[in-house]
Design a protein around this motif. Structure first.
Motif, PDB file in Angstrom:
ATOM      1  N   ILE A  73       3.550  15.905   2.362  1.00 54.55           N
ATOM      2  CA  ILE A  73       2.987  16.311   1.079  1.00 54.55           C
ATOM      3  C   ILE A  73       2.121  15.201   0.496  1.00 54.55           C
ATOM      4  O   ILE A  73       0.935  15.387   0.234  1.00 54.55           O
ATOM      5  CB  ILE A  73       4.107  16.685   0.080  1.00 54.55           C
ATOM      6  N   SER A  74       2.725  14.022   0.277  1.00 57.90           N
ATOM      7  CA  SER A  74       1.970  12.909  -0.297  1.00 57.90           C
ATOM      8  C   SER A  74       2.701  11.604  -0.018  1.00 57.90           C
ATOM      9  O   SER A  74       3.836  11.605   0.443  1.00 57.90           O
ATOM     10  CB  SER A  74       1.784  13.098  -1.810  1.00 57.90           C
ATOM     11  N   ASN A  75       2.020  10.483  -0.345  1.00 56.14           N
ATOM     12  CA  ASN A  75       2.633   9.179  -0.130  1.00 56.14           C
ATOM     13  C   ASN A  75       2.168   8.186  -1.179  1.00 56.14           C
ATOM     14  O   ASN A  75       1.145   8.397  -1.854  1.00 56.14           O
ATOM     15  CB  ASN A  75       2.283   8.642   1.269  1.00 56.14           C
ATOM     16  N   THR A  76       2.919   7.103  -1.317  1.00 56.88           N
ATOM     17  CA  THR A  76       2.567   6.032  -2.248  1.00 56.88           C
ATOM     18  C   THR A  76       3.281   4.766  -1.813  1.00 56.88           C
ATOM     19  O   THR A  76       3.973   4.745  -0.797  1.00 56.88           O
ATOM     20  CB  THR A  76       2.949   6.406  -3.697  1.00 56.88           C
ATOM     21  N   VAL A  77       3.120   3.693  -2.622  1.00 62.03           N
ATOM     22  CA  VAL A  77       3.763   2.411  -2.337  1.00 62.03           C
ATOM     23  C   VAL A  77       4.646   2.041  -3.517  1.00 62.03           C
ATOM     24  O   VAL A  77       4.237   2.155  -4.680  1.00 62.03           O
ATOM     25  CB  VAL A  77       2.718   1.299  -2.084  1.00 62.03           C
ATOM     26  N   LEU A  78       5.877   1.601  -3.209  1.00 58.77           N
ATOM     27  CA  LEU A  78       6.841   1.224  -4.231  1.00 58.77           C
ATOM     28  C   LEU A  78       7.203  -0.253  -4.035  1.00 58.77           C
ATOM     29  O   LEU A  78       7.716  -0.633  -2.983  1.00 58.77           O
ATOM     30  CB  LEU A  78       8.097   2.088  -4.121  1.00 58.77           C
ATOM     31  N   HIS A  79       6.914  -1.099  -5.043  1.00 54.64           N
ATOM     32  CA  HIS A  79       7.184  -2.524  -4.942  1.00 54.64           C
ATOM     33  C   HIS A  79       8.557  -2.855  -5.529  1.00 54.64           C
ATOM     34  O   HIS A  79       8.915  -2.371  -6.611  1.00 54.64           O
ATOM     35  CB  HIS A  79       6.103  -3.329  -5.666  1.00 54.64           C
ATOM     36  N   GLU A 156      -5.140  10.489  10.077  1.00 50.68           N
ATOM     37  CA  GLU A 156      -5.758   9.763   8.971  1.00 50.68           C
ATOM     38  C   GLU A 156      -4.781   8.854   8.227  1.00 50.68           C
ATOM     39  O   GLU A 156      -5.193   8.107   7.329  1.00 50.68           O
ATOM     40  CB  GLU A 156      -6.368  10.766   7.970  1.00 50.68           C
ATOM     41  N   LEU A 157      -3.500   8.901   8.587  1.00 50.26           N
ATOM     42  CA  LEU A 157      -2.500   8.121   7.860  1.00 50.26           C
ATOM     43  C   LEU A 157      -2.256   6.774   8.516  1.00 50.26           C
ATOM     44  O   LEU A 157      -2.423   6.605   9.724  1.00 50.26           O
ATOM     45  CB  LEU A 157      -1.176   8.901   7.781  1.00 50.26           C
ATOM     46  N   ASP A 158      -1.815   5.824   7.697  1.00 56.12           N
ATOM     47  CA  ASP A 158      -1.477   4.493   8.185  1.00 56.12           C
ATOM     48  C   ASP A 158      -0.187   4.543   9.009  1.00 56.12           C
ATOM     49  O   ASP A 158       0.641   5.447   8.836  1.00 56.12           O
ATOM     50  CB  ASP A 158      -1.301   3.543   6.999  1.00 56.12           C
ATOM     51  N   VAL A 159      -0.016   3.558   9.880  1.00 58.38           N
ATOM     52  CA  VAL A 159       1.164   3.509  10.744  1.00 58.38           C
ATOM     53  C   VAL A 159       2.453   3.464   9.926  1.00 58.38           C
ATOM     54  O   VAL A 159       3.433   4.137  10.251  1.00 58.38           O
ATOM     55  CB  VAL A 159       1.087   2.280  11.679  1.00 58.38           C
ATOM     56  N   THR A 160       2.453   2.683   8.846  1.00 61.79           N
ATOM     57  CA  THR A 160       3.661   2.556   8.035  1.00 61.79           C
ATOM     58  C   THR A 160       4.010   3.865   7.317  1.00 61.79           C
ATOM     59  O   THR A 160       5.187   4.169   7.121  1.00 61.79           O
ATOM     60  CB  THR A 160       3.484   1.437   7.001  1.00 61.79           C
ATOM     61  N   VAL A 161       3.005   4.622   6.921  1.00 59.05           N
ATOM     62  CA  VAL A 161       3.260   5.912   6.275  1.00 59.05           C
ATOM     63  C   VAL A 161       3.866   6.893   7.279  1.00 59.05           C
ATOM     64  O   VAL A 161       4.772   7.666   6.953  1.00 59.05           O
ATOM     65  CB  VAL A 161       1.966   6.482   5.664  1.00 59.05           C
ATOM     66  N   ARG A 162       3.369   6.850   8.512  1.00 59.74           N
ATOM     67  CA  ARG A 162       3.959   7.695   9.551  1.00 59.74           C
ATOM     68  C   ARG A 162       5.436   7.358   9.743  1.00 59.74           C
ATOM     69  O   ARG A 162       6.263   8.242   9.968  1.00 59.74           O
ATOM     70  CB  ARG A 162       3.222   7.494  10.865  1.00 59.74           C
TER      71      ARG A 162
END
Length: 512
Positions: A73-79, A156-162
């Protein structure tokens, strides 16, 4: 003598070594295969909306949301670190939870996994949301993220998102996601790099295929990787199935014959393992092979009911026809049909149980001898089991510490994925090793013997010089006052020379 030394002895020695190596390889491969089977058949959380979190300190946690079918669905980054990190994370979850109902959060058990888990639990508690936060093994997730399969799914996604997506899907259905990873990368087994690699690969592929066929596959939602392990279907034919359903979803099993290169022979092998829950034909959602549909129809007609009346509790009606039809289609086939009708589309895997580590331990330094902790079995070997207790380092439960009774095979007591309660025996900070035990109390038979011995001894005698007739303590005798070393010492029992081979040889020579 020269022929014996140069030719015979080396030949026999090499043959013995080769035989022992083959035996050792076979045992190691068996352990690996059984562990892989248990991991693949781990309990699925189910078709629910899951938020996958790939933990990270320096670059932040990669967060990915997937729907009930595992679609991204979607992704983001959480610090986790930095000024106002917790406040920003709380605001993020508050906004997301207003838009969509998240039914679970899957956190990878890698670096910073426990810190991420605790932070998310605190945020959800502050928001008043009851969403389970579950630690998920991320063994092999990085392998999948950089694989061709992942690139085809998410170019189209980054390796870490996968990786975050894979972690979320592993919680939903471990089998469907782990088949995309080389079984050798799942993180179980022993000495996998020292065994015969071709035999290992053949054994593990057979295990994966067996697990997939045992659980069954939803024909309209399964990935190409999962379909390729169905009996009779390979990677090429699996892709043909995917291409066909992109145009039109399968409505019944008979449509399989319309797929290019899906021959009648393949249909005979694979049809019983491919399920279509949405089919109008109720038998298409069961493990009953289409070849037996006619028999089920005839049995229903003989009873004067429809096929749908035989689903669930109605399957017991077939018992009246068992004698007749067991002789026609076979006893085992008849019993299998009854089981499938009683629980159509049943999943042979266990029900999912939410697990949580102790909140007060994060590193090996937090462990103390005698601590009681919940743990997850991550690997089982011939000498014991490794258990994850949430400190980024698995502890070893030696085979002698698995149970009070004698254990000849650890797999008879525990298996990968089991939730257990253990006690810390010892911690070696220098070597970063943890010793654990599953024997939390004294063995019942030993406790009974201790109680009997205590009763037989009676009251414990008083120490010292004793008491006089008036009730006071009498003075110790002269012998008691003297140095006890003056008493003749008991003769020292001679050491048994047969405790070591050199002592045994010396004893034999002395006798001569």
């Amino acid at each position: 003598k020269l022929a014996l030394t140069v030719y015979v002895v080396p030949s026999v020695s090499n043959e013995v070594h080769r035989t022992l190596k083959e035996k050792a390889d076979g045992d190691a491969i068996t352990v690996f295969a059984e562990n892989v089977r248990k991991v693949l058949l781990s309990s699925p959380f189910g078709a629910k909306v899951v938020l996958g979190v790939d933990p990270g300190l320096r670059t932040g946690c990669k967060v990915a949301l997937v729907d009930k079918s595992g679609n991204f669905i979607s992704n983001t980054v959480l610090h986790l670190q930095g000024e106002g990190a917790e406040g920003k994370a709380k605001k993020l979850f508050e906004e997301v939870l207003k838009q969509i109902k998240i039914e679970a959060i899957a956190v990878g058990n890698g670096t910073a996994g426990r810190e991420t888990e605790i932070l998310l639990r605190k945020i959800l508690k502050d928001l008043g949301k009851d969403v389970p936060v579950i630690m998920v093994s991320e063994s092999g997730a990085s392998v999948y993220s950089a694989s061709d399969v992942a690139r085809q799914e998410f170019p189209e996604l980054d390796v870490t998102v996968r990786g975050a997506i894979s972690i979320a899907r592993r919680l939903q259905d471990p089998l469907s996601e782990l088949v995309k990873v080389d079984p050798k990368s799942i993180g179980v087994g022993q000495y996998q790099h020292d065994v015969n690699q071709s035999s290992l690969k053949k054994s593990l592929e057979a295990v994966v295929e067996s697990c997939v066929n045992n659980v069954g596959v939803d024909l309209n939602t399964a990935s190409a990787s999962l379909l390729s392990y169905v009996a009779g279907i390979g990677p090429a034919l699996a892709q043909n199935l995917i291409d066909h359903r992109k145009k039109n979803l399968f409505q019944d099993r008979s449509e399989l014959l319309k797929v290019p290169k899906f021959s009648a022979k393949v249909y005979e092998q694979a049809a019983g393992f491919l399920r279509i829950p949405t089919s109008k034909m109720s038998l298409d959602s069961t493990g009953i092979h289409p070849e037996r549909y006619t028999a089920v129809r005839d049995m229903a007609g003989e009873l004067g009911v429809s096929i749908t009346d035989l689903v669930g509790a109605g399957a017991q009606k077939l018992l009246a026809l068992r004698t007749k039809w067991a002789s026609i289609i076979g006893e085992y086939t008849f019993d299998d049909i009854m089981k499938e009708l009683e629980k159509p589309g049943r999943d042979p895997r266990d029900m999912f149980k939410v697990f949580q580590f102790r909140d007060d331990i994060f590193t090996v330094k937090d462990l103390k001898e005698g601590m009681i902790c919940p743990g997850l079995v991550t690997n089982v070997t011939n000498f014991g089991a490794f258990v994850d207790i949430g400190v980024h380092q698995d502890g070893l439960v030696h085979i002698s510490e698995l149970a009070h009774k004698f254990v000849d095979d650890p797999r008879k007591v525990v298996n990968p994925g089991d939730q257990v309660t253990i006690k810390v025996l010892g911690v070696d900070l220098e070597k970063n090793q943890i010793s654990l035990t599953m024997k939390l109390d004294v063995a019942p038979e030993r406790k009974a013997r201790m109680d009997e011995s205590r009763e037989a001894r009676g009251p414990r005698p008083q120490q010292g010089g004793g008491r006089d007739q008036r009730g006071g303590r009498s003075a110790p005798s002269r012998d008691q006052r003297n140095n006890r070393s003056a008493a003749p010492a008991a003769p020292k029992k001679p050491a048994n020379p047969f405790n070591n081979p050199f002592g045994a040889l010396a004893a034999i020579n002395n006798k001569k």
